[in-house]
Design a protein around this motif. Structure first.
Motif, PDB file in Angstrom:
ATOM      1  N   LEU A  33       0.827  -1.207   0.000  1.00  0.00           N
ATOM      2  CA  LEU A  33       0.000   0.000   0.000  1.00  0.00           C
ATOM      3  C   LEU A  33       0.859   1.254   0.000  1.00  0.00           C
ATOM      4  O   LEU A  33       0.536   2.235  -0.678  1.00  0.00           O
ATOM      5  CB  LEU A  33      -0.967  -0.008   1.184  1.00  0.00           C
ATOM      6  CG  LEU A  33      -2.075  -1.049   1.094  1.00  0.00           C
ATOM      7  CD1 LEU A  33      -2.859  -1.114   2.404  1.00  0.00           C
ATOM      8  CD2 LEU A  33      -3.005  -0.763  -0.074  1.00  0.00           C
ATOM      9  N   VAL A  76      -5.668  -2.905  -4.195  1.00  0.00           N
ATOM     10  CA  VAL A  76      -6.540  -1.929  -3.515  1.00  0.00           C
ATOM     11  C   VAL A  76      -7.962  -2.451  -3.370  1.00  0.00           C
ATOM     12  O   VAL A  76      -8.633  -2.152  -2.379  1.00  0.00           O
ATOM     13  CB  VAL A  76      -6.505  -0.534  -4.175  1.00  0.00           C
ATOM     14  CG1 VAL A  76      -5.103   0.050  -4.133  1.00  0.00           C
ATOM     15  CG2 VAL A  76      -7.064  -0.541  -5.582  1.00  0.00           C
ATOM     16  N   LEU A 110      -7.657   4.042   1.351  1.00  0.00           N
ATOM     17  CA  LEU A 110      -6.286   4.434   1.018  1.00  0.00           C
ATOM     18  C   LEU A 110      -5.880   5.694   1.782  1.00  0.00           C
ATOM     19  O   LEU A 110      -4.780   5.781   2.322  1.00  0.00           O
ATOM     20  CB  LEU A 110      -6.139   4.652  -0.484  1.00  0.00           C
ATOM     21  CG  LEU A 110      -6.117   3.406  -1.357  1.00  0.00           C
ATOM     22  CD1 LEU A 110      -6.103   3.790  -2.832  1.00  0.00           C
ATOM     23  CD2 LEU A 110      -4.918   2.530  -1.026  1.00  0.00           C
TER      24      LEU A 110
END
Length: 130
Positions: A33, A76, A110
């Motif tokens: 990430l 994601v 995110l």
């Protein structure tokens, strides 16, 4: 030493045409990430959709990066427990690929990851996610 590092991590010159293979590396989800957020900061844009209280992520790269963009899309979506769908489109007669993600849960997750991990991000991009 540099040639040894490049060989070990499959790093080639002219990364536009010889991108690294993100699947090659054994990253934790936090590392993945962080890498993706850095990619967004460098090559992506986050913007509000005109006339709506929604936002979208777009990453536009050379077509040689298609596998990595698909990998980013998978990661994601998986991180947000959402079934991945093909989000890539062609641009400039197929020489570029564009990844667009408009799922608000993914984008908010995110952004939350950047906050929780105190990542140094480009505020002008990430402030658009509210």
């Amino acid at each position: 030493l540099i040639p040894l590092v490049c060989n070990k991590f499959d790093i080639k010159s002219k990364k536009t045409y010889n991108p690294p293979n993100f699947r090659f590396y054994k990253f934790t989800i936090d590392q993945l990430l962080s890498l993706i957020i850095g990619l967004i900061d460098g090559d992506g844009s986050i913007y509000k959709i005109k006339g709506y209280d929604r936002f979208r992520l777009k990453i536009n790269m050379h077509a040689t990066w298609e596998d990595n963009l698909n990998f980013v899309n998978e990661v994601v979506h998986s991180y947000s427990n959402i079934v991945s769908r093909n989000s890539l489109t062609d641009k400039n007669e197929g020489t570029q690929k564009v990844l667009q993600i408009g799922n608000q849960k993914i984008l908010k997750n995110l952004k939350m990851f950047t906050v929780e991990n105190n990542l140094p991000v480009l505020e002008r991009k990430w402030k658009n996610i509210t």
